[in-house]
Design an enzyme around this catalytic site. Sequence first.
Site, PDB file in Angstrom:
ATOM      1  N   ASN A   3       0.825  -1.206   0.000  1.00 42.36           N
ATOM      2  CA  ASN A   3       0.000   0.000   0.000  1.00 42.36           C
ATOM      3  C   ASN A   3       0.861   1.258   0.000  1.00 42.36           C
ATOM      4  OD1 ASN A   3      -2.116  -1.783   0.137  1.00 42.36           O
ATOM      5  ND2 ASN A   3      -2.416  -1.551   2.351  1.00 42.36           N
ATOM      6  N   HIS A  59       5.825  -0.699  -2.759  1.00 38.48           N
ATOM      7  CA  HIS A  59       5.371   0.033  -3.952  1.00 38.48           C
ATOM      8  C   HIS A  59       5.405   1.544  -3.740  1.00 38.48           C
ATOM      9  CE1 HIS A  59       3.085  -3.828  -5.311  1.00 38.48           C
ATOM     10  NE2 HIS A  59       4.384  -3.928  -5.437  1.00 38.48           N
TER      11      HIS A  59
HETATM   12  N1  APR Z   1     -10.524  -7.464   4.443  1.00 37.93           N
HETATM   13  C1  APR Z   1      -9.690  -8.396   3.907  1.00 37.93           C
HETATM   14  N2  APR Z   1      -9.473  -8.523   2.568  1.00 37.93           N
HETATM   15  C2  APR Z   1     -10.134  -7.675   1.755  1.00 37.93           C
HETATM   16  C3  APR Z   1     -11.023  -6.683   2.231  1.00 37.93           C
HETATM   17  C4  APR Z   1     -11.197  -6.603   3.636  1.00 37.93           C
HETATM   18  N3  APR Z   1     -12.036  -5.691   4.194  1.00 37.93           N
HETATM   19  N4  APR Z   1     -11.527  -5.996   1.162  1.00 37.93           N
HETATM   20  C5  APR Z   1     -10.960  -6.541   0.068  1.00 37.93           C
HETATM   21  N5  APR Z   1     -10.136  -7.546   0.418  1.00 37.93           N
HETATM   22  C6  APR Z   1      -9.279  -8.360  -0.438  1.00 37.93           C
HETATM   23  C7  APR Z   1      -9.824  -8.676  -1.815  1.00 37.93           C
HETATM   24  O1  APR Z   1     -10.552  -9.899  -1.798  1.00 37.93           O
HETATM   25  C8  APR Z   1      -8.515  -8.821  -2.621  1.00 37.93           C
HETATM   26  O2  APR Z   1      -8.027 -10.148  -2.559  1.00 37.93           O
HETATM   27  O3  APR Z   1      -8.134  -7.575  -0.652  1.00 37.93           O
HETATM   28  C9  APR Z   1      -7.537  -7.913  -1.895  1.00 37.93           C
HETATM   29  C10 APR Z   1      -7.228  -6.635  -2.650  1.00 37.93           C
HETATM   30  O4  APR Z   1      -6.562  -7.017  -3.838  1.00 37.93           O
HETATM   31  P1  APR Z   1      -6.099  -5.903  -4.885  1.00 37.93           P
HETATM   32  O5  APR Z   1      -7.205  -4.928  -5.078  1.00 37.93           O
HETATM   33  O6  APR Z   1      -5.523  -6.628  -6.055  1.00 37.93           O
HETATM   34  O7  APR Z   1      -4.940  -5.100  -4.118  1.00 37.93           O
HETATM   35  P2  APR Z   1      -3.443  -5.569  -3.880  1.00 37.93           P
HETATM   36  O8  APR Z   1      -3.358  -7.053  -3.702  1.00 37.93           O
HETATM   37  O9  APR Z   1      -2.917  -4.709  -2.806  1.00 37.93           O
HETATM   38  O10 APR Z   1      -2.746  -5.172  -5.282  1.00 37.93           O
HETATM   39  C11 APR Z   1      -1.338  -5.339  -5.358  1.00 37.93           C
HETATM   40  O11 APR Z   1      -1.355  -4.214  -7.507  1.00 37.93           O
HETATM   41  O12 APR Z   1      -2.242  -2.507  -8.793  1.00 37.93           O
HETATM   42  C12 APR Z   1      -1.129  -2.914  -8.069  1.00 37.93           C
HETATM   43  O13 APR Z   1       0.417  -1.479  -7.054  1.00 37.93           O
HETATM   44  C13 APR Z   1      -0.880  -1.963  -6.930  1.00 37.93           C
HETATM   45  O14 APR Z   1      -0.012  -2.481  -4.719  1.00 37.93           O
HETATM   46  C14 APR Z   1      -1.011  -2.836  -5.680  1.00 37.93           C
HETATM   47  C15 APR Z   1      -0.768  -4.239  -6.224  1.00 37.93           C
END
Ligand code: APR
Length: 263
Positions: free
Chosen positions: A110, A127
Amino acid sequence: MPTQTPLLAQVDNALLERIRKARHLVVFTGAGVSAESGIPTFRDAQTGLWSRFDATELATPEAFQADPALVWGWYEWRRMKVLQAEPNSGHYAIARMEQHIPQVTVITQNVDDLHERAGSQNVLHLHGSLHQPRCFDCATPYQLDSVPTEPEGGRRLPPPLCPVCGGAVRPGVVWFGEALPTTVLPQAFEAAASCDVLLSVGTSSLVQPAAQIPFIAQQHGAAVAHINTQPIISKHSDDWMLLGVASVLLPKLETQAFSNIRP
Ligand code: APR
């Protein structure tokens, strides 16, 4: 009709015992840990940023060079949402783990500062950060005003100019196609390889090289648990899967592991 088992009924004592005995805990987080603070995730079907915006138009060096005002305005809109947000009980539970476990390393994908604002002392940003912009040309760090003059909804906003070379100031985040910070990634891999327990919280585990981190921990004998609202298909078969929201599961995990141990 079987009753719905309580969320943490799934957490067997084996995991709780590993957490209680841990000397080094790694908490690996993604956008899901900040979702309940009102910060959009990236890939959630209806609300994710990539379902509403085009990543290639906003999160690449080429996109910034093509339209600096579009990209800068979007990130300033995101920075404003972060400044308006507060850490949630999941962030605070992670920070309190430092009272129970000798060494805690937070490795986050994040770009917000909610882990730090919740009190976590050792946070690695894989990131980058919305709060550390720099010159696109000479990389001189740029001091932002406390409140962004963001346009509503991320409309176009010309970026400030570098006071040293006059180049455009860019967000301090890692864009698609860019290398991760050279010092942070080895530190994160080292922490994963030396921890006793790794909690992977709120990440889709899709983006490399960050997605390797739980596997590195598992390969080195750590207990790995995934906390997510969706099952993580790619997890190792030995990993635990705790289904639910981070702001509920993390405090419950802390209570169940340490409730009879006063900090
Ligand atoms: N509690 C737990 N998990 C959750 C919640 C919650 N309240 N809300 C959403 N999620 C989960 C979703 O099911 C999903 O698996 O969080 C995850 C979010 O995934 P992404 O949106 O893909 O985010 P992230 O994994 O951080 O992405 C990684 O991708 O776009 C790039 O640089 C960006 O750092 C980011 C990287």
